[in-house]
Design an enzyme around this catalytic site. Structure first.
Site, PDB file in Angstrom:
ATOM      1  N   GLU A 160       0.838  -1.204   0.000  1.00  0.00           N
ATOM      2  CA  GLU A 160       0.000   0.000   0.000  1.00  0.00           C
ATOM      3  C   GLU A 160       0.875   1.257   0.000  1.00  0.00           C
ATOM      4  OE1 GLU A 160      -3.683   1.855   2.728  1.00  0.00           O
ATOM      5  OE2 GLU A 160      -2.613   0.035   3.353  1.00  0.00           O
TER       6      GLU A 160
ATOM      7  N   LYS B 127      -9.254   2.752  -2.614  1.00  0.00           N
ATOM      8  CA  LYS B 127      -9.632   2.130  -1.345  1.00  0.00           C
ATOM      9  C   LYS B 127     -10.992   2.646  -0.874  1.00  0.00           C
ATOM     10  CE  LYS B 127      -7.493   1.110   3.163  1.00  0.00           C
ATOM     11  NZ  LYS B 127      -6.278   1.354   3.984  1.00  0.00           N
TER      12      LYS B 127
ATOM     13  N   CYS C 146      -5.729  -3.253   1.889  1.00  0.00           N
ATOM     14  CA  CYS C 146      -5.603  -3.324   3.346  1.00  0.00           C
ATOM     15  C   CYS C 146      -6.936  -3.538   4.074  1.00  0.00           C
ATOM     16  CB  CYS C 146      -4.869  -2.080   3.855  1.00  0.00           C
ATOM     17  SG  CYS C 146      -4.207  -2.242   5.546  1.00  0.00           S
TER      18      CYS C 146
END
Length: 265
Positions: A44, A113, A147
């Site tokens: 990330e 995200k 994540c």
């Protein structure tokens, strides 16, 4: 169909130093390609670093920006696809994004995200709105999350229903949440019958302590390869024949009863 050899780059690079991080990625790509990998996955926000604070808007760039161009050159030079995390600028908004670039340098997929973790991310980033972003590589349907996204089973199940075979999850998993890498990720792979590549940062960075433990988990819930706590490049196989057999033996998707689940949303 042959397996897709996949390399996981566990590294935090050098926060705030894009050129240094590109050099690290280039060196990892050379090693991965030398080992026969067709795909390299970086963590990330690898392009810029994670805990960069006020530098987020300074280093953010469009999906087709200079970072993407440099990584496309790396992909072509070494003949493998590259997935990397970066802060994406779109007008006044900045997204925590990841992008997949093909071995020929073509940008295959860009994901933003959707579930932002903690005050730092919520201060600097806008949440994305597309849960399922996919691309095809060597006959494998690849999906993207980042994540915290993988900690919501709904996200992974949405990918399963959309046919994702290999879910790439660049991450910045920090202490004391290492159980996600150790336990949650293999369970996600099993319950949604796919491979999951979970690729973490490592070591101290600002106020965070990243735990490493990157892994490639199979649809049987077994981890194919696992990194330790330091800088490391590990390689595993994504086997489409094994995936098909596992899905036949564990028909969760076929046995679902969606009519019972309406209240969940």
């Amino acid at each position: 169909m042959p397996s897709l050899r996949t390399a996981l780059l566990q590294s935090s690079g050098r926060p705030g130093a894009v050129a240094e991080n590109l050099k690290t990625l280039d060196e990892a790509a050379a090693r991965a390609a030398g080992a026969g990998a067709r795909l390299l996955v970086a963590p990330e926000l690898f392009l810029t670093g994670y805990a960069i604070g006020d530098a987020v808007p300074v280093l953010a760039e469009p999906a087709d920006g200079p970072g993407a161009e440099a990584i496309a050159e790396i992909a072509v030079r070494h003949g493998l696809a590259v997935l990397y995390g970066y802060p994406e600028r779109d007008g006044e908004r900045i997204f925590n994004a990841s992008q997949l670039i093909a071995p020929d340098g073509v940008r295959l997929a860009n994901y933003r995200k959707t579930h932002l973790f903690g005050c730092f991310e919520q201060e600097w980033f806008t949440p994305g709105e597309r849960t399922v972003v996919q691309a095809d590589l060597d006959g494998i349907r690849i999906g993207l999350l980042i994540c915290y996204d993988v900690e919501f089973p709904e996200n992974v199940r949405a990918h399963a229903l959309a046919g994702t075979d290999l879910l790439l999850v660049p991450t910045a998993q920090m202490h004391p949440f290492q159980f996600v890498a150790e336990s949650v990720v293999p369970v996600r792979a099993f319950e949604s019958q796919m491979y999951v590549a979970y690729v973490n940062r490592t070591g101290p960075e600002g106020e965070f302590e990243f735990v490493g433990l990157s892994c490639l988990a199979g649809p049987d819930g077994v981890v194919r390869t696992r990194a330790g706590r330091g800088e490391e490049l590990v390689i595993g196989e994504v086997d489409p024949e094994f995936l098909a057999a596992s899905r036949a033996a564990n028909p969760y998707l076929a046995d679902r009863r969606p009519g019972l689940y309406g209240s969940l949303a």
